[in-house]
Design a protein around this motif. Sequence first.
Motif, PDB file in Angstrom:
ATOM      1  N   PRO A 194      10.168  23.350  30.905  1.00 37.78           N
ATOM      2  CA  PRO A 194      10.105  24.437  31.881  1.00 37.78           C
ATOM      3  C   PRO A 194      10.465  25.775  31.241  1.00 37.78           C
ATOM      4  CG  PRO A 194      11.524  22.636  32.656  1.00 37.78           C
ATOM      5  CD  PRO A 194      11.286  22.432  31.194  1.00 37.78           C
ATOM      6  N   GLY A 195       9.908  26.827  31.800  1.00 39.07           N
ATOM      7  CA  GLY A 195      10.335  28.171  31.443  1.00 39.07           C
ATOM      8  C   GLY A 195      11.453  28.571  32.395  1.00 39.07           C
ATOM      9  N   ALA A 196      11.396  29.791  32.896  1.00 41.91           N
ATOM     10  CA  ALA A 196      12.441  30.258  33.809  1.00 41.91           C
ATOM     11  C   ALA A 196      12.128  29.746  35.219  1.00 41.91           C
ATOM     12  CB  ALA A 196      12.502  31.769  33.794  1.00 41.91           C
ATOM     13  N   ILE A 197      12.912  28.796  35.660  1.00 42.90           N
ATOM     14  CA  ILE A 197      12.742  28.178  36.974  1.00 42.90           C
ATOM     15  C   ILE A 197      14.005  28.505  37.762  1.00 42.90           C
ATOM     16  CG2 ILE A 197      12.415  25.988  38.209  1.00 42.90           C
ATOM     17  CD1 ILE A 197      10.101  26.591  36.225  1.00 42.90           C
ATOM     18  N   LYS A 198      13.846  28.935  39.008  1.00 48.48           N
ATOM     19  CA  LYS A 198      15.020  29.322  39.804  1.00 48.48           C
ATOM     20  C   LYS A 198      15.897  28.122  40.136  1.00 48.48           C
ATOM     21  CE  LYS A 198      12.775  33.040  42.289  1.00 48.48           C
ATOM     22  NZ  LYS A 198      12.149  33.378  43.562  1.00 48.48           N
ATOM     23  N   THR A 199      17.030  28.016  39.460  1.00 46.96           N
ATOM     24  CA  THR A 199      18.037  27.006  39.824  1.00 46.96           C
ATOM     25  C   THR A 199      19.399  27.660  39.623  1.00 46.96           C
ATOM     26  OG1 THR A 199      18.371  26.097  37.600  1.00 46.96           O
ATOM     27  CG2 THR A 199      16.592  25.120  38.899  1.00 46.96           C
ATOM     28  N   ASP A 200      20.458  26.888  39.855  1.00 47.83           N
ATOM     29  CA  ASP A 200      21.803  27.441  39.679  1.00 47.83           C
ATOM     30  C   ASP A 200      22.075  27.840  38.235  1.00 47.83           C
ATOM     31  OD1 ASP A 200      22.341  27.220  42.296  1.00 47.83           O
ATOM     32  OD2 ASP A 200      23.583  25.413  42.147  1.00 47.83           O
ATOM     33  N   ILE A 201      21.398  27.158  37.293  1.00 45.01           N
ATOM     34  CA  ILE A 201      21.714  27.367  35.871  1.00 45.01           C
ATOM     35  C   ILE A 201      21.437  28.811  35.435  1.00 45.01           C
ATOM     36  CG2 ILE A 201      19.595  26.845  34.534  1.00 45.01           C
ATOM     37  CD1 ILE A 201      21.239  24.724  32.984  1.00 45.01           C
ATOM     38  N   ASN A 202      20.450  29.456  36.080  1.00 44.19           N
ATOM     39  CA  ASN A 202      20.097  30.828  35.676  1.00 44.19           C
ATOM     40  C   ASN A 202      20.113  31.817  36.846  1.00 44.19           C
ATOM     41  OD1 ASN A 202      17.913  29.787  36.987  1.00 44.19           O
ATOM     42  ND2 ASN A 202      16.451  30.052  35.338  1.00 44.19           N
ATOM     43  N   LYS A 203      20.882  31.470  37.883  1.00 47.39           N
ATOM     44  CA  LYS A 203      20.958  32.302  39.087  1.00 47.39           C
ATOM     45  C   LYS A 203      21.434  33.727  38.787  1.00 47.39           C
ATOM     46  CE  LYS A 203      22.287  32.072  43.838  1.00 47.39           C
ATOM     47  NZ  LYS A 203      22.974  31.443  44.909  1.00 47.39           N
ATOM     48  N   GLU A 204      22.312  33.793  37.795  1.00 46.90           N
ATOM     49  CA  GLU A 204      22.858  35.087  37.413  1.00 46.90           C
ATOM     50  C   GLU A 204      21.724  36.051  37.021  1.00 46.90           C
ATOM     51  OE1 GLU A 204      25.196  34.821  33.813  1.00 46.90           O
ATOM     52  OE2 GLU A 204      24.763  36.975  33.614  1.00 46.90           O
ATOM     53  N   VAL A 205      20.617  35.510  36.512  1.00 47.85           N
ATOM     54  CA  VAL A 205      19.488  36.351  36.097  1.00 47.85           C
ATOM     55  C   VAL A 205      18.533  36.610  37.262  1.00 47.85           C
ATOM     56  CG1 VAL A 205      17.573  36.568  34.469  1.00 47.85           C
ATOM     57  CG2 VAL A 205      19.694  35.473  33.742  1.00 47.85           C
ATOM     58  N   TRP A 206      17.998  35.531  37.876  1.00 45.54           N
ATOM     59  CA  TRP A 206      16.993  35.769  38.929  1.00 45.54           C
ATOM     60  C   TRP A 206      17.613  36.310  40.216  1.00 45.54           C
ATOM     61  CZ3 TRP A 206      17.766  32.840  43.266  1.00 45.54           C
ATOM     62  CH2 TRP A 206      18.359  31.592  43.125  1.00 45.54           C
ATOM     63  N   GLY A 207      18.941  36.162  40.349  1.00 45.58           N
ATOM     64  CA  GLY A 207      19.620  36.662  41.550  1.00 45.58           C
ATOM     65  C   GLY A 207      19.894  38.165  41.484  1.00 45.58           C
ATOM     66  N   ASP A 208      19.614  38.783  40.359  1.00 45.63           N
ATOM     67  CA  ASP A 208      19.890  40.206  40.169  1.00 45.63           C
ATOM     68  C   ASP A 208      18.533  40.914  39.997  1.00 45.63           C
ATOM     69  OD1 ASP A 208      22.197  42.163  38.507  1.00 45.63           O
ATOM     70  OD2 ASP A 208      20.065  42.517  38.198  1.00 45.63           O
TER      71      ASP A 208
END
Length: 266
Positions: A194-208
């Motif tokens: 996977p590339g950038a998939i919205k999950t908790d692991i990268n929330k800091e990025v997609w949530g901003d």
Amino acid sequence: MSKRLEGRTALVTGGDSGIGAAITRELASQGADVAINWHSDNGPAQELGEEISRGGVRAFGVGGDVSKEEDATRMVEETVARFGRIDILISNAGIQIDAPALEMTADEWRKVLDVNLTGQFLVARAAARHFIEQGVGEGRRSAGVIVCMSSVHDVVPWAGHANYAAAKGGVDMMIKTLAQELAKHRIRVVGIAPGAIKTDINKEVWGDEEKADELRELIPYGRIGEVDDVAGPVSWLCSDEADYVTGTTLYVDGGMTLYPGFIGNG
Ligand code: BGC
């Protein structure tokens, strides 16, 4: 329409959250019974198990840490004990502990390698042993399928994540080597990256908002992925429709690995 995984049984490590939970739901919706591995809290696995059972498949939660040899073996054995066999392993459990390389501690390095690489090996080995014992069952084309969770970072270097990128790079060669070694037993070993998939692991990025815009610049397809973008391709990889696919990794990344910096450039 017949379901592509009717009568199959699966173990999904880290199957209680993020991409793992979406895969659990998708396999169940395609007719598979699913053992849902959890690590620190059995609640989400239990709830998810109840949810998918309402669709008519069997499900249960199995606790354990994939990086511990005895846990890795036990979760496969429990799957076989409850369902009678195991057809599919989704080796999905993974973590990130990010730090600049100059500051990364030996523990941070080891922990990520332990879970994301050694853990994948331990569960795959345990599953492969059962696959060999059970052989190619009636109405099946393979003795079993192992799907390893990789990442675009098996080929894309990632500053600040040396442990994670090293583990995923290792997963790539593990997949190819296991596939080569186990093919004679009619076991397929494949990867999903996977590339950038919205999950908790990268929330800091997609949530901003600002960081999400910067991230979208890295994705030619122009959107951040959803967990279901990954789950559908995984269920196909597990099915007999993909029987001739082994030793390779499918990138599900909206084109992130296509050197987006070269668009309109170079
Ligand atoms: C990581 C995510 C990241 C993605 C793309 C994944 O493997 O776990 O945090 O957003 O790669 O960089």
